[in-house]
Structures are given as C-alpha cells and as structure tokens.
Design a protein around this motif. Structure first.
Motif, PDB file in Angstrom:
ATOM      1  N   THR A 313      22.642 -33.483  -9.343  1.00 49.38           N
ATOM      2  CA  THR A 313      22.939 -34.511  -8.242  1.00 49.38           C
ATOM      3  C   THR A 313      21.237 -34.728  -7.721  1.00 49.38           C
ATOM      4  O   THR A 313      21.305 -35.605  -6.495  1.00 49.38           O
ATOM      5  N   SER A 317      20.973 -38.237  -6.109  1.00 46.13           N
ATOM      6  CA  SER A 317      20.657 -38.468  -4.561  1.00 46.13           C
ATOM      7  C   SER A 317      19.566 -39.941  -4.113  1.00 46.13           C
ATOM      8  O   SER A 317      19.533 -40.360  -3.545  1.00 46.13           O
ATOM      9  N   LEU A 327      22.292 -35.405  -1.385  1.00 47.09           N
ATOM     10  CA  LEU A 327      21.385 -33.549  -1.616  1.00 47.09           C
ATOM     11  C   LEU A 327      21.631 -32.439  -1.087  1.00 47.09           C
ATOM     12  O   LEU A 327      21.366 -31.385  -0.949  1.00 47.09           O
TER      13      LEU A 327
END
Length: 487
Positions: A313, A317, A327
């Motif tokens: 992630t 992000s 995030l």
C-alpha cells in the motif's frame, strides 16, 4: 483523465531554446485502414477505431498474423496538422486505446490542433489478441505479483509462486506469449505508421511507455519527429525489467519524506504523527506488528492485512500524492486493530500475463540461486521500507523460453528529437533511473527535471514549468538548449 493541474505558474526553465521546426517534406498518403466507431461507451464521439494485422513473429513476416487495435481523434485544425502523436501507455500490459478521449484531451489546444491523437492496445493486451495465463485468484494478489519475501526474509514461497505462474503461462498463454516484447511493440507501431502513410511519428510515452518510445527511437531513428519520454526507467540492456523492479528501493526512499511531511501536517484529518521524523518508525513498526499479528480482511486479496499488504500500500499510494490519504487511513485503522472496506477487485489476468510475458522475453533473468537470497538480505537491511522485494525472484527466473533476440541497447545514434521529463520524487521510475536513460541517449536528448512528487510528470504530477516546456516542444519543436530543472 489525469487530474487537473493545481500547481501555480513557476519560473521558466531556460531563456534559450533549440528550435526543431523543419516541416516534414512528404504528405501523408490515404491510410489503407478501415476506421469505424469504437465499441466502448462514454468516448468522445470523434474517436474512431481500427485494427491492423501484423506478424505475430517478425522473423516470419508472411506467417501468422495478429490484430492490433488502434484509435484516433483527428487533428482539430487540418490547416495546422503536423502528423500523428502516439499516446504510448505504461505497463507492460497497459492500454491507451481510450486515451484520445481521456488524457489526450488534457493536451493544450495547439497540440490537439497539430496532431491526430493515437491510442492503442499493445499486442497481447485488450483488443489486440489478449493473452491469459489462467492464474488463480490468490496469485493475482499484488503481494504475489510483487515478490514480497516472508516476514523472516525467506524467499521459498516466492520461488514456488514464480514457478507456478510460469507453468500456468506456458500451459495457457498460447503461441503469442513467446512473441511479446518491447521491440515487437515498437515494430507494430512502425507498421501502423507505414499503413497511415506517415513519414514520421511523434509520441508522448509514459513510464514503461517511455522505454517503448526509446526502443522505437533506436530501431527507427529517422522515423521520429518529436518524442517525449515521461518518467523513464533504467534502460540497462542487461537488466531491463530487473532494473525497473530494483528502482522501487530508491523510489520509495525518495518519496517517503514528502509523505511524512504531509502525514504530520497540523490540520490534516489523516495526521499520523506530530513530526515528520516520527512517521517512518511508525510505519515500519506497524508493518512488523502486522507481520506477527495479521488482521482479518474479508473480501480483500489476500483476506488479511499483513505487513506486506501495508508495504504494498505504501508503494501504491506513492504513485500520486492524492493517494497519500489511502495509506494514512489504512495505518490509522490498523493501529486500532480494524480495516477499511476492501479495495475494489479488478480483473488483472490479461494485464499480468502481458506484463510477465514482455518482461521475461525482453532479457534473460538469472536462474534461481543463492544470489537472490543474498541480494534480498542486503536489500532488507539497506531499505527496510521495501523489505527485499525489489531484488527478489520473479517468474522470469524460471521462464521456459529464452529471448528471441538480444535486448535493445539505447544509444545516442540518431537525430536529436527526444525530450525527457522527470519528477524528482517518483516511486516507480526514480530520478536515478531516468538519469541513466538520459546518459544513454546522449546528444539526442534534453532532460527537464521537475521538483515534484508522483509518477507521471507531464500534465499529471509535475508542475506548470515542466508542462509548459513539454507543451512547447510538442507544439513548436522548441527544446531547452541544455538540461534544465523546473523548480
């Protein structure tokens, strides 16, 4: 569509420009292509589509053919038309077939007046003889496609995943899997140029597409008009895809300070810490905790929030600062032992198959050996945010076919028709890799470095100075006389 520019006007990059305005001396001939209304809904009504038959195997040009899908919106002022502008997508596995109606409409009016905007599905993608390895859902998780090691650093599971994916591609991918490559994509584009009767092409090439644009410029140097390479990776011909994967190490490190500053800003509803210095240990500590104690996440893939999902992630992000809040929300939820709604599912089967096939066919990867374990261990120690993933084993290490030709070496042999544009903080194609592309192109190129954060510099995550410089080049042929920085 790319997001609207929020940047204020900045100082111009340079006072002097080199002018590349010589007109093309040949008039385009009528194209022997059957253009018709595109099948997709929601497109600009001016966009039309066609399919061009090209050799599946260019060493056997009279053999089996595949259809490659193209689209276009004609130049808006026929009196000012200069030629065609290829919108070359990222990936491998990406598509630009709808982009004449999308990102293409963000181009300035004088650029849209001068060019037919051309989108396409590369071979193996979308409407261009799509390939599919038939992968199971579990193997389509981003934490499988990016080879994240186990929490203890073991890569045994990654080796098993690589072999399983490779076996599936060999079993289900069909003959075209062996003929996916960047060089063949470039050849397909030149076949299209010839079918249109155009002497030269211009291009706006982004991310992996920048490598496609560089390869086209190498294979067909005198067919290039104005080539923009936006967000370039390391073109090292001995590594190619491995170098791109390795770039995440530097890209995350380059981008994290911008995220930390945002995540510690007073008034931010997703604020994570009082100071920027506290954000990095917070994220690393949470990832380590999730390695030990994953949180169930029904509906997600995988169905738990573990340390590697958090690390993935971070990467996702960082593509765009507008994604920082994704995030931050995940971090805030995980600290409380909860999870947000699972991200929407996407059918990645075609994209993954085309991506793996292209990277594995472009260049040979080292076979599985202790070197991967050693490099992963070094990477984990030096770059804990990426935890060894960028140097880990991929399906290409056990790919059943050898590349059918040597990788293309990018050189300075050819006309000076290239402009690179690059953000200083780019998680996917870090500045360090783009500088290697710049060095390889030598006198052929000028580079605009943009003081901005995110992947995709022109009309996306760059700034007004960089946008103006690229737009001027596409519209008039003017380039800065030397490499410049848009601060």
């Amino acid at each position: 569509m790319t997001k609207l520019r929020r940047n204020t006007a900045l100082l111009a990059a340079a006072a002097g420009v080199l002018t590349l305005t010589a007109p093309l001396t040949a008039t385009a001939q009528p194209a022997p292509l059957d253009w018709s209304t595109c099948e997709e809904s929601g497109l600009d009504p001016r966009q039309e589509c066609t399919t061009l038959d090209v050799p599946m195997d260019y060493t056997d040009p009279d053999g089996r053919k595949i259809g490659v899908a193209f689209s276009r919106i004609p130049a808006e002022d026929p009196a000012k038309r200069r030629g065609i502008l290829l919108l070359v997508p990222g990936g491998p596995g990406g598509s630009s077939l709808d982009q004449p109606s999308g990102e293409g409409q963000d181009l300035p009016q004088d650029v849209r007046d001068a060019y037919d905007l051309i989108g396409f599905d590369p071979r193996g993608v979308g409407r261009s003889a799509p390939v599919d390895c038939g992968l199971d859902r579990d193997d389509l998780a981003l934490t499988k496609l990016r080879p994240w090691p186990a929490p203890d650093g073991s890569i045994t599971g990654n080796l098993a995943t690589a072999q399983r994916m490779t076996d599936a591609c060999a079993r289900n991918g069909g003959d075209l899997m062996q003929h996916l490559s960047t060089a063949n994509e470039a050849r397909d584009l030149d076949r299209f140029r010839a079918a249109l009767g155009e002497r030269r092409v211009s291009a706006w090439s982004v991310s992996y597409g920048a490598y496609v644009g560089a390869v086209y410029s190498e294979l067909f140097p005198h067919r290039t008009d104005r080539i923009v390479l936006d967000s370039s990776g390391d073109p090292d011909p001995t590594r190619v895809g491995r170098a791109w994967l390795a770039g995440f190490e530097k890209g995350v490190e380059d981008t994290f300070p911008a995220f930390a500053a945002w995540a510690s800003r007073p008034g931010n509803p997703h604020r994570l810490a009082r100071t920027a210095a506290e954000v990095r240990p917070l994220v690393l500590g949470l990832a380590a905790r999730l390695d030990r104690e994953p949180i169930p996440w029904p509906g997600a893939n995988p169905e738990e929030l573990n340390g590697n999902v958090l690390r993935q992630t971070v990467l996702d992000s960082f593509y765009d600062p507008d994604g920082f809040d994704v995030l931050a929300r995940l971090v805030l939820a995980a600290r409380e032992g909860t999870v947000p709604a699972p991200p929407p599912g996407q059918d990645m089967r075609n994209t993954v198959a085309a991506s793996v096939g292209t990277m594995c066919n472009d260049v040979s990867w080292p076979a599985p050996s202790a070197r991967y374990e050693k490099e992963v261990a070094v990477s984990r120690a030096e770059h804990p945010l990426t935890a060894g993933m960028p140097r880990n084993v991929m399906p290409c290490a056990v790919w059943p076919w050898q590349p059918k030709e040597p990788p293309v070496r990018i050189t300075d042999d050819g006309p000076a028709t290239v402009l690179l544009v690059q953000n200083e903080r780019d998680v996917v194609t870090p500045l360090s890799g783009a500088l290697k592309m710049r060095a390889a192109l030598g006198r052929r190129a000028v580079m605009v470095t943009v003081d901005s954060t995110g992947h995709g510099a022109y009309l996306d995550n760059g700034n007004a100075c960089g946008d103006r410089t690229v737009s001027r080049f596409l519209a008039t042929g003017e380039r800065p006389r030397r490499d410049v920085r848009c601060g």
